[in-house]
Design an enzyme around this catalytic site. Structure first.
Site, PDB file in Angstrom:
ATOM      1  N   GLN A   1      -5.084  -5.526   6.906  1.00 46.32           N
ATOM      2  CA  GLN A   1      -5.962  -6.538   6.326  1.00 46.32           C
ATOM      3  C   GLN A   1      -5.841  -7.895   7.010  1.00 46.32           C
ATOM      4  O   GLN A   1      -6.527  -8.841   6.623  1.00 46.32           O
ATOM      5  CB  GLN A   1      -5.652  -6.699   4.824  1.00 46.32           C
ATOM      6  CG  GLN A   1      -5.804  -5.439   4.015  1.00 46.32           C
ATOM      7  CD  GLN A   1      -7.223  -4.898   4.007  1.00 46.32           C
ATOM      8  OE1 GLN A   1      -8.189  -5.624   4.221  1.00 46.32           O
ATOM      9  NE2 GLN A   1      -7.362  -3.603   3.759  1.00 46.32           N
TER      10      GLN A   1
ATOM     11  N   LYS B   1     -11.150  -0.602   9.833  1.00 47.45           N
ATOM     12  CA  LYS B   1     -11.228  -1.858   9.072  1.00 47.45           C
ATOM     13  C   LYS B   1     -11.612  -3.029   9.988  1.00 47.45           C
ATOM     14  O   LYS B   1     -11.898  -4.122   9.516  1.00 47.45           O
ATOM     15  CB  LYS B   1      -9.903  -2.133   8.371  1.00 47.45           C
ATOM     16  CG  LYS B   1      -9.517  -1.067   7.346  1.00 47.45           C
ATOM     17  CD  LYS B   1      -8.200  -1.380   6.685  1.00 47.45           C
ATOM     18  CE  LYS B   1      -7.688  -0.202   5.871  1.00 47.45           C
ATOM     19  NZ  LYS B   1      -8.500   0.060   4.668  1.00 47.45           N
TER      20      LYS B   1
ATOM     21  N   HIS C   1       0.863  -1.186   0.000  1.00 48.08           N
ATOM     22  CA  HIS C   1       0.000   0.000   0.000  1.00 48.08           C
ATOM     23  C   HIS C   1       0.899   1.235   0.000  1.00 48.08           C
ATOM     24  O   HIS C   1       2.015   1.220   0.519  1.00 48.08           O
ATOM     25  CB  HIS C   1      -0.874  -0.028   1.255  1.00 48.08           C
ATOM     26  CG  HIS C   1      -1.954   0.991   1.311  1.00 48.08           C
ATOM     27  ND1 HIS C   1      -1.716   2.318   1.625  1.00 48.08           N
ATOM     28  CD2 HIS C   1      -3.300   0.895   1.118  1.00 48.08           C
ATOM     29  CE1 HIS C   1      -2.854   2.980   1.632  1.00 48.08           C
ATOM     30  NE2 HIS C   1      -3.845   2.141   1.311  1.00 48.08           N
TER      31      HIS C   1
ATOM     32  N   ASP D   1       2.418  -4.454   8.080  1.00 50.39           N
ATOM     33  CA  ASP D   1       1.182  -3.710   7.892  1.00 50.39           C
ATOM     34  C   ASP D   1       0.050  -4.699   8.094  1.00 50.39           C
ATOM     35  O   ASP D   1      -0.213  -5.543   7.246  1.00 50.39           O
ATOM     36  CB  ASP D   1       1.159  -3.108   6.484  1.00 50.39           C
ATOM     37  CG  ASP D   1      -0.167  -2.433   6.144  1.00 50.39           C
ATOM     38  OD1 ASP D   1      -1.094  -2.472   6.971  1.00 50.39           O
ATOM     39  OD2 ASP D   1      -0.277  -1.886   5.040  1.00 50.39           O
TER      40      ASP D   1
ATOM     41  N   CYS E   1      -4.777   2.360  -3.865  1.00 54.66           N
ATOM     42  CA  CYS E   1      -3.560   2.907  -3.221  1.00 54.66           C
ATOM     43  C   CYS E   1      -2.395   1.929  -3.352  1.00 54.66           C
ATOM     44  O   CYS E   1      -1.613   1.746  -2.409  1.00 54.66           O
ATOM     45  CB  CYS E   1      -3.820   3.245  -1.756  1.00 54.66           C
ATOM     46  SG  CYS E   1      -4.974   4.596  -1.519  1.00 54.66           S
TER      47      CYS E   1
END
Length: 408
Positions: free
Chosen positions: A206, A229, A126, A203, A366
């Site tokens: 997700q 999220k 991202h 990261d 992104c």
């Protein structure tokens, strides 16, 4: 059409989410959770209480409600840390994962990465896990290396291992790709990074909402994720870092709450994690973040992952049977299916689907370097959540069929 997915033991959670109906009361088939999740009523109620009868400032007031709000805020820190297997003194509240990465870049990165040093990223990152490192590299004279992907669009850890040298100070990888849904073997990535003396940042935007995460088992050094999220509010996220790392870092922003003592001659700072939370914090957002984590924990991340995996399997099968559709990412992607239809721009598809109350994401997500790597300007992306079901897939497929007819 393939048989409906076997959704295991999850009950129907759609009724918990008031946003999953249109203004006319029709079902809204929301397939854009990778961008942001819908909010359950329990989270909405927690926000209303925090803004209403419970509201007061934290850390300063000597009156009872302020003291109770302070306890609620710090309990939220404990809840979020426990949610990913960490300790409360290892967790910093930030405005989101983007700020968390920037915090690491501007404190740990500034202190540990210099001219000639190297940072390893991957092709699927991202923008938020690319741009802060580019900015740091431009300031310091460091270099950025980019790890390629395997044929099924996963980070190629064999290639990464061959690329890593003792000049590498940081490896920053997405735990789960926001475009492809590919899941990183994070433990192997950590072992590889540590072997050459580098730190690993994950990261987790997700991964945290879709599968169990234990930062201790992953042995990463930094883990970032966002509340919105995870069925929580916008404007807040978290940075988890090893306590030994946090304790050694200088503050990034100055202001109230992050200080010990201020004089015009000298200022001393509060211990971590408070040292990194200047100003009045996002009080109600933190408490609601914790309510969202509690909600997800009660549902069960193992069951959420199994449900979403079954939906992914069905949708990939349906799309792969269409000879004008390209499906990206690995077969075992985590809750995300990205695809392209020959002769139909994803934006056109998304617009036509919206007319049928189906919401997908269309664009570069992104992740423009990844689009260049895939050789497409954009993809259509359907992403699932604990409230997703086979009816969402049915509506999506019907909308795709209509779009193909309209485009001949």
């Amino acid at each position: 059409m393939n048989a409906p997915a076997n959704l295991g033991q999850l009950r129907d959670y759609r009724s918990d989410f008031p946003g999953l109906v249109t203004g006319e009361g029709a079902p809204w088939h929301y397939l854009d959770t990778a961008a942001t999740s819908q909010k359950p009523q329990a989270v909405i109620d927690a926000m209303a209480r925090a803004l209403g009868e419970d509201y007061a400032t934290v850390h300063r007031g000597i009156y009872a409600r302020s003291a109770n709000m302070t306890l609620g805020y710090e309990n939220a820190r404990r809840t979020i840390a426990n949610f990913i297997g960490g300790q409360e003194d290892e967790l910093v509240f930030t405005r989101g994962a983007t700020e968390a990465i920037n915090l690491v870049a501007n404190t740990w990165g500034a202190a540990n990465i210099g001219a000639g040093d190297r940072i390893l990223l991957s092709q699927l990152e991202h923008h938020s896990n690319i741009v802060p490192w580019q900015m740091l590299a431009q300031r310091t004279g460091a270099h950025i290396d980019v790890c390629p992907l395997t044929d099924d669009h996963q980070i190629d850890l064999d290639a990464a291992e061959a690329m890593l040298t003792e000049r590498h100070k940081l490896v920053a990888f997405g735990h789960v790709s926001n475009v492809l849904g590919s899941v990183l073997d994070a433990k192997r990535a950590a072992d590889m990074a540590h072997k050459v003396g580098a730190a690993l940042l994950l990261d987790g935007c997700q991964s945290a909402p879709h599968m169990p995460v234990d930062v201790a088992s992953l042995t990463c050094d930094f883990y970032v994720f966002s509340a919105h999220k995870l069925y929580g509010p916008t404007g807040i996220g978290a940075l988890w870092a090893r306590k030994t790392i946090l304790d050694a870092l200088p503050p990034w922003e100055g202001g109230g709450a992050m200080i010990d003592r201020v004089t015009f001659d000298k200022t001393t700072y509060a211990p971590a994690p408070q040292r990194f939370e200047a100003g009045t914090p996002a009080i109600t957002e933190a408490i609601t973040f914790a309510a969202a984590a509690d909600y997800v924990s009660k549902v069960g991340l193992e069951q959420i992952h199994a449900t979403e995996s079954a939906l992914v399997e069905r949708l990939r099968g349906e799309l792969s049977a269409m000879n004008d559709v390209t499906v990206f990412g690995p077969a075992d992607s985590a809750g995300i299916v990205s695809f392209a239809i020959d002769g139909i721009h994803p934006h056109d598809l998304g617009t036509i689907l919206d007319e049928a109350n189906v919401a997908i994401r269309a664009g570069h997500h992104c992740a423009q370097p990844l689009m260049d790597y895939l050789g497409v300007p954009a993809t259509a992306r359907a992403s699932f959540a604990l409230y997703s079901d086979d009816q969402d897939i049915d509506a999506l497929l019907e909308g795709i069929a209509r779009t193909r007819r309209l485009f001949g």
